[in-house]
Enzyme design. Sequence first.
Site, PDB file in Angstrom:
ATOM      1  N   ARG A   4     -17.884  -4.230  10.120  1.00 42.22           N
ATOM      2  CA  ARG A   4     -16.583  -3.800  10.077  1.00 42.22           C
ATOM      3  C   ARG A   4     -16.489  -2.341  10.821  1.00 42.22           C
ATOM      4  O   ARG A   4     -16.895  -1.693   9.792  1.00 42.22           O
ATOM      5  CB  ARG A   4     -15.677  -3.942   8.772  1.00 42.22           C
ATOM      6  CG  ARG A   4     -14.537  -5.069   8.504  1.00 42.22           C
ATOM      7  CD  ARG A   4     -14.318  -5.098   7.321  1.00 42.22           C
ATOM      8  NE  ARG A   4     -13.141  -4.245   7.022  1.00 42.22           N
ATOM      9  CZ  ARG A   4     -12.476  -4.257   5.955  1.00 42.22           C
ATOM     10  NH1 ARG A   4     -12.548  -5.113   5.095  1.00 42.22           N
ATOM     11  NH2 ARG A   4     -11.490  -3.293   5.561  1.00 42.22           N
ATOM     12  N   ARG A  31       0.635  -1.244   0.091  1.00 39.14           N
ATOM     13  CA  ARG A  31      -0.125  -0.103   0.037  1.00 39.14           C
ATOM     14  C   ARG A  31       0.930   1.183  -0.096  1.00 39.14           C
ATOM     15  O   ARG A  31       0.271   2.355  -0.095  1.00 39.14           O
ATOM     16  CB  ARG A  31      -0.853   0.148   1.248  1.00 39.14           C
ATOM     17  CG  ARG A  31      -2.286  -0.295   1.047  1.00 39.14           C
ATOM     18  CD  ARG A  31      -2.910  -0.470   2.413  1.00 39.14           C
ATOM     19  NE  ARG A  31      -4.350  -0.452   2.384  1.00 39.14           N
ATOM     20  CZ  ARG A  31      -5.102  -1.417   2.768  1.00 39.14           C
ATOM     21  NH1 ARG A  31      -4.670  -2.609   2.461  1.00 39.14           N
ATOM     22  NH2 ARG A  31      -6.414  -1.275   2.688  1.00 39.14           N
ATOM     23  N   ARG A  38     -10.298   6.767   4.373  1.00 36.97           N
ATOM     24  CA  ARG A  38      -9.397   5.697   3.683  1.00 36.97           C
ATOM     25  C   ARG A  38      -9.312   5.671   2.161  1.00 36.97           C
ATOM     26  O   ARG A  38      -8.281   5.717   1.626  1.00 36.97           O
ATOM     27  CB  ARG A  38     -10.209   4.245   3.634  1.00 36.97           C
ATOM     28  CG  ARG A  38     -10.373   3.970   5.393  1.00 36.97           C
ATOM     29  CD  ARG A  38     -11.220   2.578   5.444  1.00 36.97           C
ATOM     30  NE  ARG A  38     -10.579   1.370   4.974  1.00 36.97           N
ATOM     31  CZ  ARG A  38     -10.934   0.458   4.447  1.00 36.97           C
ATOM     32  NH1 ARG A  38     -12.215   0.142   4.273  1.00 36.97           N
ATOM     33  NH2 ARG A  38     -10.396  -0.701   4.122  1.00 36.97           N
ATOM     34  N   ARG A  63     -23.944  -2.259   1.763  1.00 37.57           N
ATOM     35  CA  ARG A  63     -23.548  -3.159   2.644  1.00 37.57           C
ATOM     36  C   ARG A  63     -24.244  -3.052   4.247  1.00 37.57           C
ATOM     37  O   ARG A  63     -24.767  -4.001   4.839  1.00 37.57           O
ATOM     38  CB  ARG A  63     -22.093  -3.425   2.957  1.00 37.57           C
ATOM     39  CG  ARG A  63     -21.438  -4.006   1.720  1.00 37.57           C
ATOM     40  CD  ARG A  63     -19.928  -4.737   2.140  1.00 37.57           C
ATOM     41  NE  ARG A  63     -19.045  -3.431   2.260  1.00 37.57           N
ATOM     42  CZ  ARG A  63     -18.390  -2.695   1.394  1.00 37.57           C
ATOM     43  NH1 ARG A  63     -18.545  -3.429   0.113  1.00 37.57           N
ATOM     44  NH2 ARG A  63     -17.944  -1.719   1.442  1.00 37.57           N
TER      45      ARG A  63
END
Length: 192
Positions: A135, A88, A146, A127
């Site tokens: 999560r 990453r 993010r 989701r």
Amino acid sequence: MNLVLFGPPGAGKGTQSKIITEKRGLPQLSTGDMLRAAIEAGTPLGLSVKATMARGELVSDETVIGIIAERYDQPDCRHGAVFDGFPRTIPQAEALDAMLAERGKKIDLVLELKVDDAVLLSRVEARIKAGGVLRSDDTPETLAHRLGVYYKNTAPLLDFYRAQGKLKSVDGMAPVEAVTAQVGAVLDGVQA
Ligand code: AMP
């Protein structure tokens, strides 16, 4: 074959990695899954990364490089692996190249799943509607953070791998079966 699945958070890297594992027998090496397992087990590693992960920030390069090297030396990786969510950062990518070179191996392909930010956001919302927040970092607010981290730290890897001639991209916004078919066609081309 050593393959990196690349893309922003929620692009479908995990889904496609699992399909590649099933179809081609290459183990999925997901640093996110390994870190979540460490948190679940309450290990010192898990305790040290829990807050950072919940905020949607990256854990240290040393941490993930260490867990990947240890995992890659397991016998099931002898024919290669699918790296999911790693590397990453540029230092992680350099460390991965060095680790593989020490073992006489290399990255064969970096496969980018291209997905627009708006689609990633609508997937998180779907989701949550379907199952609630499963999560702690899978919320619209944390996704935005993010994504910022992705564009700043991770997206520069696209040029890094393009310069190595290893980057291929597929449309990650197509239905899952269509993405799977595109991924399969690219992998067949590399393996042939
Ligand atoms: P993922 O499941 O791949 O989306 O990862 C979830 C979280 O784990 C990330 O938001 C980071 O906090 C951490 N993480 C996973 N992989 C890495 C990595 N290669 N480098 C740094 N942090 C990572």
